[in-house]
Design a protein around this motif. Sequence first.
Motif, PDB file in Angstrom:
ATOM      1  N   MET A 115       0.986  -1.190   0.029  1.00  0.00           N
ATOM      2  CA  MET A 115       0.027  -0.058  -0.117  1.00  0.00           C
ATOM      3  C   MET A 115       0.756   1.357   0.083  1.00  0.00           C
ATOM      4  SD  MET A 115      -3.094   0.504   2.570  1.00  0.00           S
ATOM      5  CE  MET A 115      -2.333   0.742   4.148  1.00  0.00           C
ATOM      6  N   PHE A 116       0.569   2.210  -0.866  1.00  0.00           N
ATOM      7  CA  PHE A 116       1.254   3.420  -0.930  1.00  0.00           C
ATOM      8  C   PHE A 116       0.438   4.532  -0.104  1.00  0.00           C
ATOM      9  CE2 PHE A 116       3.485   7.216  -2.215  1.00  0.00           C
ATOM     10  CZ  PHE A 116       4.807   6.747  -2.263  1.00  0.00           C
ATOM     11  N   GLU A 117       1.091   5.021   0.936  1.00  0.00           N
ATOM     12  CA  GLU A 117       0.184   5.880   1.911  1.00  0.00           C
ATOM     13  C   GLU A 117      -0.037   7.389   0.912  1.00  0.00           C
ATOM     14  OE1 GLU A 117      -1.130   6.335   4.949  1.00  0.00           O
ATOM     15  OE2 GLU A 117      -0.367   4.427   5.860  1.00  0.00           O
ATOM     16  N   MET A 149      -2.738   0.988  -4.037  1.00  0.00           N
ATOM     17  CA  MET A 149      -2.909  -0.205  -3.376  1.00  0.00           C
ATOM     18  C   MET A 149      -2.613  -1.468  -4.111  1.00  0.00           C
ATOM     19  SD  MET A 149      -3.427  -2.157  -0.603  1.00  0.00           S
ATOM     20  CE  MET A 149      -3.621  -3.779  -0.805  1.00  0.00           C
ATOM     21  N   GLU A 150      -1.729  -2.477  -3.666  1.00  0.00           N
ATOM     22  CA  GLU A 150      -1.179  -3.432  -4.549  1.00  0.00           C
ATOM     23  C   GLU A 150      -2.087  -4.774  -4.791  1.00  0.00           C
ATOM     24  OE1 GLU A 150      -0.148  -2.524  -1.551  1.00  0.00           O
ATOM     25  OE2 GLU A 150       0.253  -4.454  -0.270  1.00  0.00           O
ATOM     26  N   ASN A 151      -3.409  -4.788  -4.616  1.00  0.00           N
ATOM     27  CA  ASN A 151      -4.156  -5.686  -4.760  1.00  0.00           C
ATOM     28  C   ASN A 151      -3.654  -6.523  -6.054  1.00  0.00           C
ATOM     29  OD1 ASN A 151      -6.181  -4.380  -3.126  1.00  0.00           O
ATOM     30  ND2 ASN A 151      -6.521  -3.071  -5.025  1.00  0.00           N
ATOM     31  N   SER A 157       6.295   1.700  -9.081  1.00  0.00           N
ATOM     32  CA  SER A 157       7.316   0.605  -8.651  1.00  0.00           C
ATOM     33  C   SER A 157       6.965   0.037  -7.354  1.00  0.00           C
ATOM     34  CB  SER A 157       8.636   1.345  -8.768  1.00  0.00           C
ATOM     35  OG  SER A 157       9.803   0.427  -8.679  1.00  0.00           O
ATOM     36  N   HIS A 158       6.576   0.753  -6.558  1.00  0.00           N
ATOM     37  CA  HIS A 158       6.271   0.280  -5.062  1.00  0.00           C
ATOM     38  C   HIS A 158       4.884  -0.716  -5.280  1.00  0.00           C
ATOM     39  CE1 HIS A 158       5.563   1.203  -0.749  1.00  0.00           C
ATOM     40  NE2 HIS A 158       4.407   0.619  -0.958  1.00  0.00           N
ATOM     41  N   GLU A 159       4.053  -0.296  -5.955  1.00  0.00           N
ATOM     42  CA  GLU A 159       2.918  -1.444  -5.837  1.00  0.00           C
ATOM     43  C   GLU A 159       3.531  -2.645  -6.660  1.00  0.00           C
ATOM     44  OE1 GLU A 159       0.730  -0.686  -3.923  1.00  0.00           O
ATOM     45  OE2 GLU A 159       1.448   1.274  -3.688  1.00  0.00           O
ATOM     46  N   VAL A 215       6.336  -3.891  -7.066  1.00  0.00           N
ATOM     47  CA  VAL A 215       7.285  -4.892  -6.175  1.00  0.00           C
ATOM     48  C   VAL A 215       6.488  -5.649  -5.191  1.00  0.00           C
ATOM     49  CG1 VAL A 215       7.985  -3.346  -4.510  1.00  0.00           C
ATOM     50  CG2 VAL A 215       9.583  -5.084  -5.465  1.00  0.00           C
ATOM     51  N   HIS A 216       5.473  -4.966  -4.546  1.00  0.00           N
ATOM     52  CA  HIS A 216       4.462  -5.786  -3.569  1.00  0.00           C
ATOM     53  C   HIS A 216       3.997  -7.001  -4.270  1.00  0.00           C
ATOM     54  CE1 HIS A 216       4.399  -3.254  -0.212  1.00  0.00           C
ATOM     55  NE2 HIS A 216       3.604  -2.393  -0.761  1.00  0.00           N
ATOM     56  N   SER A 217       4.034  -7.174  -5.444  1.00  0.00           N
ATOM     57  CA  SER A 217       3.488  -8.655  -6.015  1.00  0.00           C
ATOM     58  C   SER A 217       4.156  -9.687  -5.550  1.00  0.00           C
ATOM     59  CB  SER A 217       3.636  -8.512  -7.637  1.00  0.00           C
ATOM     60  OG  SER A 217       2.603  -7.769  -8.183  1.00  0.00           O
ATOM     61  N   PHE A 257      10.423  -2.687   2.287  1.00  0.00           N
ATOM     62  CA  PHE A 257      11.063  -3.117   1.307  1.00  0.00           C
ATOM     63  C   PHE A 257      10.319  -2.748  -0.094  1.00  0.00           C
ATOM     64  CE2 PHE A 257      12.926  -6.571   3.822  1.00  0.00           C
ATOM     65  CZ  PHE A 257      13.908  -7.109   2.994  1.00  0.00           C
ATOM     66  N   ALA A 258       9.164  -2.453  -0.071  1.00  0.00           N
ATOM     67  CA  ALA A 258       8.460  -1.898  -1.160  1.00  0.00           C
ATOM     68  C   ALA A 258       9.023  -0.432  -1.351  1.00  0.00           C
ATOM     69  CB  ALA A 258       6.912  -1.673  -1.077  1.00  0.00           C
ATOM     70  N   THR A 259       9.323   0.181  -0.232  1.00  0.00           N
ATOM     71  CA  THR A 259       9.777   1.761  -0.448  1.00  0.00           C
ATOM     72  C   THR A 259      11.011   1.596  -0.833  1.00  0.00           C
ATOM     73  OG1 THR A 259       8.532   2.419   1.416  1.00  0.00           O
ATOM     74  CG2 THR A 259      10.305   3.605   0.637  1.00  0.00           C
ATOM     75  N   THR A 280       7.417   2.569   9.796  1.00  0.00           N
ATOM     76  CA  THR A 280       7.216   1.766   9.042  1.00  0.00           C
ATOM     77  C   THR A 280       7.680   1.800   7.500  1.00  0.00           C
ATOM     78  OG1 THR A 280       5.134   0.832  10.449  1.00  0.00           O
ATOM     79  CG2 THR A 280       5.488  -0.013   8.016  1.00  0.00           C
ATOM     80  N   TYR A 281       7.379   2.699   7.062  1.00  0.00           N
ATOM     81  CA  TYR A 281       7.686   2.886   5.565  1.00  0.00           C
ATOM     82  C   TYR A 281       9.202   3.422   5.319  1.00  0.00           C
ATOM     83  CZ  TYR A 281       2.960   2.498   3.558  1.00  0.00           C
ATOM     84  OH  TYR A 281       1.616   1.914   3.207  1.00  0.00           O
ATOM     85  N   TYR A 282       9.531   4.435   6.081  1.00  0.00           N
ATOM     86  CA  TYR A 282      10.581   5.290   5.681  1.00  0.00           C
ATOM     87  C   TYR A 282      11.945   4.792   6.634  1.00  0.00           C
ATOM     88  CZ  TYR A 282       8.310   8.819   2.929  1.00  0.00           C
ATOM     89  OH  TYR A 282       7.596   9.442   1.667  1.00  0.00           O
TER      90      TYR A 282
HETATM   91 ZN   LIG Z   1       3.096  -0.659  -0.023  1.00  0.00          ZN
END
Ligand SMILES: [Zn+2]
Length: 1024
Positions: free
Chosen positions: A1-3, A415-417, A448-450, A452-454, A474-476, A534-536
């Motif tokens: 998920m990207f905030e 969001m990486e659904n 790229s963030h979404e 790579v969540h795959s 990791f996604a970040t 969490t993200y950064y």
């Molecule tokens: Zn994310």
Amino acid sequence: MFEGSTDKFDFTDIEGRKKMGRNDEDGGCRMSGASGFLMVLLAIAIAVGVGLIVHFAGNQKELNCNCQCGPAEGVVTMAPGFLTETCKAKAVLGNQELCGLCPERTTTPSMSTTLGMRTASTMPNTTMPPTSSPHPITDTRLPTSVKPLHYELNLRPEMYNDKPETFTFNGTVAIKVECKSPTDNITLHIATQNLTTTPTVEASDNTEVSPVVLHTTRDVTRQFLIMTLDKPLVVGNQYVIQLAFEDRLSNTVLLGMYVSTYRDEAANMTKYMTATQFEPTYARHAFPCFDEPAFKATFDIKLERQPHIISLSNMPLVSSVTMGDGYVADHFDVSVTMSTYLVAFVFGELESVKNVTENNVLFGVYTTPQNINQTAFALNLGSRLLDTFEEYFNISFALPKLDNVGLPDFVYGAMENWGLMTYREVFLLNVEGVTTTYDMEFSAEVLSHEIVHSWFGNLVSPAWWDDIWLNEGFATFLSFLGVDRVVPEWGMMDLVNLYIIQPVMDVDSVESIVPIFREAYTPDQILALFDIITYYKGCGVIRMMWFFLGPETFRKGLERYLNEKAYGNGAHDDLWASLQTQAVNDGKTDFDIKSVMDSWILQTNYPVVTVRKVNGGLYLNQSRFLLQSNNNTDFAGYSWTIPFTYTTDQKLNYDQSANNVLWMAPNTQVYATDASISKMNGWVIGNIQHYGYYRVNYEQENWNALITQLKTDYTKIHVVNRGTLISDLWALFKAGQADLVTAWDMLTYLQYETEFIPWQYASSELVYPNNMLTRRPAYGNFERFVLSLLEGRSLNVSLNDNRPTQQRSLSKLIFSLSCRYGVPECATRAKQLFNDWKNSGTLIPPDVKESVFCRAIKEGGEEEWNYMYDVYLNGPAVEQAGALASLGCTSRAWIISRYLDYILDPSKIRKQDAPRAFTSLLRNTNAFYQTFEYILAKWEFIVVDYQLDVNALNTIVSTAAAGMFTEYEMKKIENWRDEIHPDGAANLSGFDVALNRISVNMEWHNKYYERVAQWLENYVGSGP
Ligand SMILES: [Zn+2]
């Protein structure tokens, strides 16, 4: 998920972005900015509570970060996901720049947390029950006696009239489960759905008589549906639970299954879509399910719709059948095994463009028809990113298609659904003449963030939400790595530190911050995990690990982990084990990953390493870095395992690897020697390319030598280190560990600097001093100082600028500073660009549009102002917010006076824009007092007749306080507050924030003004 990132999603809002753009020199939201560092300290000290509420203005797509700031005993109210992490954290720290850019919408989701301690809150949504209690519960996990294997889900939204508040959905779900341990009940998640039939449980094994559901109960607090059976289930046997349900479609909270609204310009009508956002705990709001990430299953989904719209889900469409009532049932292929939070649906009038990737994945971009011509960038870059990550992980993308949908209304950034990624439109779409270089980089980062969540998140998911930092950290990090592989000329790996790590290091240097790894039980607690730490910080410590493992060991370790855990779940210890195995295989045995990483993820804050040269070697000491400490602060109890690196003026080695790491164990002093140190007569620099998540301090001689080096030949120091030398030194100065003169001296080398990164670090440090000096005698010298740094810079900008992105970003910054500090050429250039745009429609290069508008209004007279006002009222939607922001730049007193009257006349300035109009005037030094006095004089009218809401008032007063620093001004604000509400009944938290802010500003003046003025006098007097 990207905030959601407010600086980005308020795409056309120049004013909003100006305060929040993380690469804007105004730096309102940029954490490494000096702005408000004292304010930070005070804010923390008095535990200023800051509420962040985000306004969502339906059709206008005007999504703003709106903070309610107030002394609520450290309580932070936030609308999760609406805010950039930076923005959120900055507001947590009391940065009132962010507060209240738009009025609160009472139906926005909100939650309460405290720093370090979560407290209860409710979701003010009519379709969702309160999810927490005053005493947070911890027994929120589902029993593990049955395990879901497969869902057959049928859903139909009813959204075909003009009253979204009446929209509903209904559906059925059949969940095949396996009994893992004896039980006579089945417990799963449900939110507020009504069950429309009695649930049944059927034995799959014909030899077993199906159990009878005696009764169902709901545990509203835990969002459980408990079906009590007449007999125990048989271990190893499978059963099918049948449930039918209905509920309202949420048209207020953009979570679960909700309505998105947009204006179809061509048809001149409002249209509706249904979309979903399930992460983290909102799948249960759409259908009853086992809504925990470790309960993975396959999904067979059927979506019913009216014929004029389409539906999308995670998997490709298999068949569409017209039903008796005219609806069409779309049947999608059975999914791979996955978590409920990754399930997604979208219903609407959508168009698409598609590519086939090298590995034959159908890559699609969907938008509403009016935006379809803005998708080329996402389509091309996105499909290349998918190829890149398949190659990087050496694991194929698991699905035959990957759709990316731009949604008009979306709570997060993206969001990486799995197979159906969703984005806020502005992250997916690029508009000629609007998209800036930074927007383009950011859009790439989000895609790229979404994608790579795959792998990191979807293929392997966290075992529980407490390890969500693995997904997001990791996604970040990998989002930068992915973009760097596709477009290396952007130099994204050099920008990680500027955009991600320095911002969080500022946040992470107060005692009250949380660690990366935290427990979470309730939905509110889980949601609160999606924060900047969490993200950064997650990204920061992962990047450090990438460095000390070496990129290839890191990559192979990830491949190993993903293969070992594919279609399952992992915790951080599982990942450390995979990486350790890989490291040992690669002959790297000098560290234990778990013990290294635990020191970074379980402790708050980070260390500063102090380097002292003694007898031809270096003594290295570490200590906990805090901007402020007191007698009770625990320094001894904090220590880290640090992968230290350094180089000297003799070596100039910036291309270091795992072999160069000098490990500093916790609570030990390290003595480093090598030939280059003993020969060294200049300087040593630590933390090469700032790969480590720590700061470095030196003896004064070393700082002096570094400054001399920067001034004589800055190319001898790596560009990332040139930037982080500034941010380290200024952070150390703010913490009382470095000298003011040294901090300012370092900035003087910028007159030679030709790279964006150091300039951006420096300019953000100057924001707060600028605000403090702007109405003081020393400002003339301050201006001369900045102008000396800008001397001789080119202000040439062009629409189709093909130079490297960082050079374009530097031009944007230089142009903006030049206009602000009065470089004559900038006024000429801005006027010319403005007139060409006004007279012949020539597009202004988007990177400088904000500066051009503002300067043209400032320099211009009534004609320019009236023209801009007309653009605000009648111009294209994408120009209106920029026009509004620029109206406040005027320097003519009578125009300011007329504009103030306009603001309080809803036929002249839209009511929703009034707070922003006021705040843009308050940020204009020439208009500041006139505006403030006007508001003071008119406050009764503003509150009683005009009915400006209390949040907007709070915003205005806290913005006004940014430039105040006298007792007199403080008294004025106090009196005003007492006049408005002598009994203190109203929530006038903005006044408290304002008072805190003024006292911090006063402290700055007491402590630093004379010394800064002296430094400026010496500098300007002696000449640059
Ligand atoms: Zn994310």
